[in-house]
Motif scaffolding. Structure first.
Motif, PDB file in Angstrom:
ATOM      1  N   VAL A   1       1.141  12.861 -78.478  1.00 13.87           N
ATOM      2  CA  VAL A   1       2.113  11.601 -78.273  1.00 13.87           C
ATOM      3  C   VAL A   1       2.840  11.728 -76.805  1.00 13.87           C
ATOM      4  O   VAL A   1       2.932  10.426 -76.057  1.00 13.87           O
ATOM      5  CB  VAL A   1       3.040  11.513 -79.362  1.00 13.87           C
ATOM      6  CG1 VAL A   1       3.773  10.073 -79.030  1.00 13.87           C
ATOM      7  CG2 VAL A   1       2.298  11.343 -80.801  1.00 13.87           C
TER       8      VAL A   1
ATOM      9  N   HIS B   1       5.782   3.555 -72.371  1.00 12.35           N
ATOM     10  CA  HIS B   1       4.754   4.300 -71.246  1.00 12.35           C
ATOM     11  C   HIS B   1       5.787   4.432 -70.289  1.00 12.35           C
ATOM     12  O   HIS B   1       6.767   3.945 -69.969  1.00 12.35           O
ATOM     13  CB  HIS B   1       3.747   3.261 -70.994  1.00 12.35           C
ATOM     14  CG  HIS B   1       2.721   3.021 -72.201  1.00 12.35           C
ATOM     15  ND1 HIS B   1       1.419   2.920 -71.783  1.00 12.35           N
ATOM     16  CD2 HIS B   1       2.691   2.708 -73.374  1.00 12.35           C
ATOM     17  CE1 HIS B   1       0.530   2.595 -72.867  1.00 12.35           C
ATOM     18  NE2 HIS B   1       1.553   2.738 -74.046  1.00 12.35           N
TER      19      HIS B   1
ATOM     20  N   PRO C   1      -0.046  -4.222 -82.686  1.00 12.67           N
ATOM     21  CA  PRO C   1       0.790  -3.171 -83.211  1.00 12.67           C
ATOM     22  C   PRO C   1       0.316  -1.811 -82.973  1.00 12.67           C
ATOM     23  O   PRO C   1       1.393  -1.032 -83.269  1.00 12.67           O
ATOM     24  CB  PRO C   1       0.759  -3.642 -84.746  1.00 12.67           C
ATOM     25  CG  PRO C   1      -0.596  -4.185 -85.019  1.00 12.67           C
ATOM     26  CD  PRO C   1      -0.966  -4.800 -83.693  1.00 12.67           C
TER      27      PRO C   1
ATOM     28  N   ARG D   1      -4.092   4.644 -74.681  1.00 10.70           N
ATOM     29  CA  ARG D   1      -3.050   5.324 -75.618  1.00 10.70           C
ATOM     30  C   ARG D   1      -2.939   4.450 -76.850  1.00 10.70           C
ATOM     31  O   ARG D   1      -2.182   4.822 -77.525  1.00 10.70           O
ATOM     32  CB  ARG D   1      -1.693   5.257 -74.721  1.00 10.70           C
ATOM     33  CG  ARG D   1      -1.728   6.062 -73.536  1.00 10.70           C
ATOM     34  CD  ARG D   1      -1.010   7.087 -73.440  1.00 10.70           C
ATOM     35  NE  ARG D   1      -0.847   8.209 -74.167  1.00 10.70           N
ATOM     36  CZ  ARG D   1      -0.264   9.255 -73.598  1.00 10.70           C
ATOM     37  NH1 ARG D   1       0.146   9.593 -72.519  1.00 10.70           N
ATOM     38  NH2 ARG D   1       0.129  10.429 -74.550  1.00 10.70           N
TER      39      ARG D   1
ATOM     40  N   ALA E   1      -5.091   4.710 -90.657  1.00  5.66           N
ATOM     41  CA  ALA E   1      -3.784   4.039 -91.142  1.00  5.66           C
ATOM     42  C   ALA E   1      -4.369   2.670 -92.075  1.00  5.66           C
ATOM     43  O   ALA E   1      -3.987   2.176 -92.993  1.00  5.66           O
ATOM     44  CB  ALA E   1      -3.007   3.427 -89.996  1.00  5.66           C
TER      45      ALA E   1
ATOM     46  N   LEU F   1      -3.255   1.890 -95.662  1.00  3.59           N
ATOM     47  CA  LEU F   1      -2.438   0.602 -95.651  1.00  3.59           C
ATOM     48  C   LEU F   1      -3.228  -0.181 -96.935  1.00  3.59           C
ATOM     49  O   LEU F   1      -2.464  -0.757 -97.786  1.00  3.59           O
ATOM     50  CB  LEU F   1      -2.289  -0.279 -94.565  1.00  3.59           C
ATOM     51  CG  LEU F   1      -1.624   0.280 -93.748  1.00  3.59           C
ATOM     52  CD1 LEU F   1      -1.626  -0.500 -92.162  1.00  3.59           C
ATOM     53  CD2 LEU F   1       0.062   0.084 -94.101  1.00  3.59           C
TER      54      LEU F   1
HETATM   55  C1  HEM Z   1       0.725   1.402 -89.617  1.00  4.59           C
HETATM   56  C2  HEM Z   1       0.365   2.534 -89.120  1.00  4.59           C
HETATM   57  C3  HEM Z   1       0.502   2.975 -87.460  1.00  4.59           C
HETATM   58  C4  HEM Z   1       0.891   2.109 -86.481  1.00  4.59           C
HETATM   59  C5  HEM Z   1       1.527   0.626 -86.471  1.00  4.59           C
HETATM   60  C6  HEM Z   1       0.664   2.962 -85.365  1.00  4.59           C
HETATM   61  C7  HEM Z   1       1.090   2.630 -84.220  1.00  4.59           C
HETATM   62  C8  HEM Z   1       1.035   3.388 -82.887  1.00  4.59           C
HETATM   63  C9  HEM Z   1       1.483   2.863 -81.617  1.00  4.59           C
HETATM   64  C10 HEM Z   1       2.202   1.443 -81.135  1.00  4.59           C
HETATM   65  C11 HEM Z   1       1.452   4.029 -80.782  1.00  4.59           C
HETATM   66  C12 HEM Z   1       1.593   3.668 -79.238  1.00  4.59           C
HETATM   67  C13 HEM Z   1       0.588   3.057 -78.720  1.00  4.59           C
HETATM   68  C14 HEM Z   1       0.943   2.973 -77.130  1.00  4.59           C
HETATM   69  O1  HEM Z   1       1.395   4.130 -76.541  1.00  4.59           O
HETATM   70  O2  HEM Z   1       0.386   2.111 -76.393  1.00  4.59           O
HETATM   71  C15 HEM Z   1       0.711   5.176 -81.545  1.00  4.59           C
HETATM   72  C16 HEM Z   1       0.522   6.218 -80.970  1.00  4.59           C
HETATM   73  C17 HEM Z   1       0.041   7.241 -81.766  1.00  4.59           C
HETATM   74  N1  HEM Z   1      -0.189   7.266 -83.134  1.00  4.59           N
HETATM   75 FE1  HEM Z   1      -0.137   5.589 -84.455  1.00  4.59          FE
HETATM   76  N2  HEM Z   1       0.343   4.001 -85.700  1.00  4.59           N
HETATM   77  C18 HEM Z   1       0.074   4.158 -87.125  1.00  4.59           C
HETATM   78  C19 HEM Z   1      -0.216   5.252 -87.668  1.00  4.59           C
HETATM   79  C20 HEM Z   1      -0.700   6.407 -87.208  1.00  4.59           C
HETATM   80  C21 HEM Z   1      -1.481   7.471 -88.073  1.00  4.59           C
HETATM   81  C22 HEM Z   1      -1.599   7.346 -89.595  1.00  4.59           C
HETATM   82  C23 HEM Z   1      -1.410   8.430 -87.454  1.00  4.59           C
HETATM   83  C24 HEM Z   1      -2.189   9.815 -87.495  1.00  4.59           C
HETATM   84  C25 HEM Z   1      -2.309  10.640 -88.594  1.00  4.59           C
HETATM   85  C26 HEM Z   1      -0.958   8.100 -86.105  1.00  4.59           C
HETATM   86  C27 HEM Z   1      -1.080   8.869 -84.923  1.00  4.59           C
HETATM   87  C28 HEM Z   1      -0.524   8.294 -83.578  1.00  4.59           C
HETATM   88  C29 HEM Z   1      -0.700   9.149 -82.416  1.00  4.59           C
HETATM   89  C30 HEM Z   1      -1.272  10.917 -82.313  1.00  4.59           C
HETATM   90  C31 HEM Z   1      -0.343   8.605 -81.222  1.00  4.59           C
HETATM   91  C32 HEM Z   1      -0.142   9.014 -79.866  1.00  4.59           C
HETATM   92  C33 HEM Z   1      -1.567   8.620 -79.132  1.00  4.59           C
HETATM   93  C34 HEM Z   1      -1.122   8.787 -77.473  1.00  4.59           C
HETATM   94  O3  HEM Z   1       0.042   8.959 -77.203  1.00  4.59           O
HETATM   95  O4  HEM Z   1      -2.165   8.904 -76.615  1.00  4.59           O
HETATM   96  N3  HEM Z   1      -0.651   6.840 -85.971  1.00  4.59           N
HETATM   97  N4  HEM Z   1       0.648   4.517 -82.928  1.00  4.59           N
END
Ligand code: HEM
Length: 505
Positions: free
Chosen positions: A114, A376, A436, A442, A450, A454
């Motif tokens: 992240v 970002h 969302p 990224r 997810a 959901l």
């Molecule tokens: C309703 C569920 C979820 C939503 C709405 C969501 C939304 C997001 C958003 C908005 C970002 C950032 C995107 C950006 O930087 O432009 C993100 C990054 C991330 N999410 Fe999710 N997420 C969800 C569920 C999950 C789940 C279930 C996991 C893993 C088990 C997860 C793992 C990650 C990781 C590791 C990142 C970092 C990616 C990066 O920085 O390159 N997310 N998520």
């Protein structure tokens, strides 16, 4: 007299600094925005609901706006066009991250996905999550584990229904998601529904979310860094360290078990879960994971994946209880599909449940869990539409404001899943009106899991039960206030009593 001279000097100095700031701003090539005060910049205009206040400011200054938060130049974008410009046309240039003090305090950014600033570390970790965790094949292989966890959720809700006891929807779903992820990663349950003991894991993930969502003044006034004035770094790092220790122990135990049951090819698989897959990779030297790296990756997955998913279910249930006709439509769609074999919903059913899918999209439109995505940062100066976004500027994409923009969505304040029924639009990153999960390099890597969690969780809750509010509260009296944090939570948790529906469990 001396005091009078001092105050005269101070007010002249402040006026001079203010004039300089305004002059500097007029001559900069930053996009338009409100004039910043000296030192604090526009912090006072942001308040405790930044997604609201920045949406209001964007109406005045446009969807490409600049502010100063303390000493941090911040760019706020709030239209699908601008999101495309930033995360499609200039995706690489804006793929950095603004790393906060709390993250830096335990060196999390050095190993994290992240908080990776970009480059090889980001590419490697994203490839690993894509290929070894969230590919369609990995998810299909682990479906039974998720089904079992949803079954346990239904057993718990059923018990509450027998006792006419209210369910805290957000917290209960949080437990389900936590258990789905921990059985997927470690083959372990990490939390129980009714237990007050052995909640260490849940408590730490929950607390970390709270700290991660707090605005830390030291992030915006570098001079404050050594003092940690709100204690956020100190208290947040306690939970960070506790979780990392728990992961370390689990990894150690697994390595020991594998050593004692090693098979002929030297690669042993004891559980066939994510931890096993990654240890196999490490053993084959296909990846450069250290044990530390694994712990930090797991930390990311739990923190990013739990609250975001559970708060979406809570908001969806809230909207459905407020709109009983939509709840009835959703349930009848589920009952119709499952009527012949009276079974529970399975992941293969999602494709045949257009109304349920529309409910999730509509919930994301009105209540995106990450209202600014994850902030970002520009990795170098970039010219966009005649303005300059300077290196290290923080980029906030106000998806909350985009979801409520009447130029994009008719009757934007209304919960109308029907608006998506005839529409191709999805949230996988190609439709900039609804992002969302972000978009571009990224975009959330957990999107696919997810999506499945959901629909399974929400679908099961509405298929099997009717719901009424605790204390016979009327649905229209429900508190719809949001609490801003790393995810947009419901300020007053939804407490609802399940009533056994028309189908038996
Ligand atoms: C309703 C569920 C979820 C939503 C709405 C969501 C939304 C997001 C958003 C908005 C970002 C950032 C995107 C950006 O930087 O432009 C993100 C990054 C991330 N999410 Fe999710 N997420 C969800 C569920 C999950 C789940 C279930 C996991 C893993 C088990 C997860 C793992 C990650 C990781 C590791 C990142 C970092 C990616 C990066 O920085 O390159 N997310 N998520």
């Amino acid at each position: 007299m001396e005091y009078a001279a001092f105050f005269l000097f101070l007010s002249s100095l402040l006026t001079f600094i203010y004039a300089l700031t305004i002059f500097g701003r007029r001559n900069s090539r930053l996009p338009p925005g409100p004039y910043p005060f000296p030192i604090i910049g526009n912090l006072l205009q942001v308040g405790n609901k930044p997604h609201h206040s920045l949406a209001i400011l964007s109406k005045r200054y446009g969807p490409f706006m600049s502010l100063m938060l303390g000493s941090k130049t911040t760019i706020v974008i709030s239209s699908p066009d601008m999101a495309k410009e930033f995360f499609h046309t200039n995706d690489q240039s804006f793929s950095g991250r603004f790393i906060t003090e709390a993250i830096r305090s335990v060196d999390h950014h050095k190993f994290s996905l992240v908080w990776s600033p970009g480059g090889d570390q980001l590419r490697r970790l994203r490839r690993i999550t894509k290929e070894y965790m969230f590919s369609v094949r990995c998810l299909d292989d682990s479906e039974l584990r998720r089904r079992e966890k949803v079954r346990e959720l239904l057993d718990h809700v059923n018990q509450c229904s027998v006792e006419a006891r209210a369910v805290n929807i957000g917290s209960t779903t949080f437990t389900t998601i936590l258990n789905i992820l921990s059985t997927f990663i470690f083959s372990l349950d990490s939390s129980q529904y009714d237990s007050v003991s052995s909640q260490e894991f849940k408590d730490n993930v929950w607390a970390l979310m709270e700290y991660a969502g707090m605005v830390n003044l030291a992030d915006f006034f570098p001079i404050l860094k050594p003092f940690d004035p709100q204690g956020i770094v100190r208290r947040g790092s306690v939970h960070l360290k506790k979780l990392l220790t728990i992961f370390d122990k689990l990894i150690d135990q697994r390595i020991q078990t594998r050593l004692s049951s090693s098979s002929n090819d030297g690669i042993s698989s004891t559980k066939n879960d994510v931890l096993d897959l990654l240890l196999n990779l490490k053993q084959k030297d296909e990846s450069e994971f250290s044990q530390i790296g694994l712990g930090h990756l797991f930390l990311d997955l739990f923190v990013a994946g739990t609250h975001s998913t559970s708060s979406t279910v809570e908001w969806a249930m809230t909207e459905l209880i407020r709109n009983p006709d939509k709840m009835a439509t959703a349930r009848s769609e589920l009952v119709k599909l499952m009527q012949h074999d009276n079974r529970n919903i399975e992941e293969r059913d999602i494709i045949q449940l257009p109304y349920l899918r529309s409910i999730i999209k509509e919930t994301f439109r009105l209540h995106p869990p990450a209202p600014f995505l994850v902030p970002h940062e520009a990795i170098h100066d970039v010219e966009v539409r005649g303005f300059v976004v300077p290196k290290n500027a923080q980029i906030l994409c106000n998806v909350w404001a985009m979801g409520r923009d009447p130029n994009i969505w008719p009757a934007p304040e209304m919960f109308m899943p029907e608006r998506f029924l005839e529409d191709e639009i999805n949230y996988k990153g190609q439709y900039f009106d609804l992002i969302p999960f972000g978009t571009g390099r990224r975009i959330c890597p957990g999107l696919n899991i997810a999506h499945r969690m959901l629909h399974m969780t929400l679908g099961s809750l509405i298929h099997k039960f009717d719901w009424k509010l605790e204390g016979d509260m009327r649905a229209q009296d429900m508190d719809m206030e949001e609490k801003f944090g790393i995810t947009l939570q419901k300020k007053v948790p939804l407490m609802a009593i399940p009533i056994k529906g028309c189908l038996r469990l």
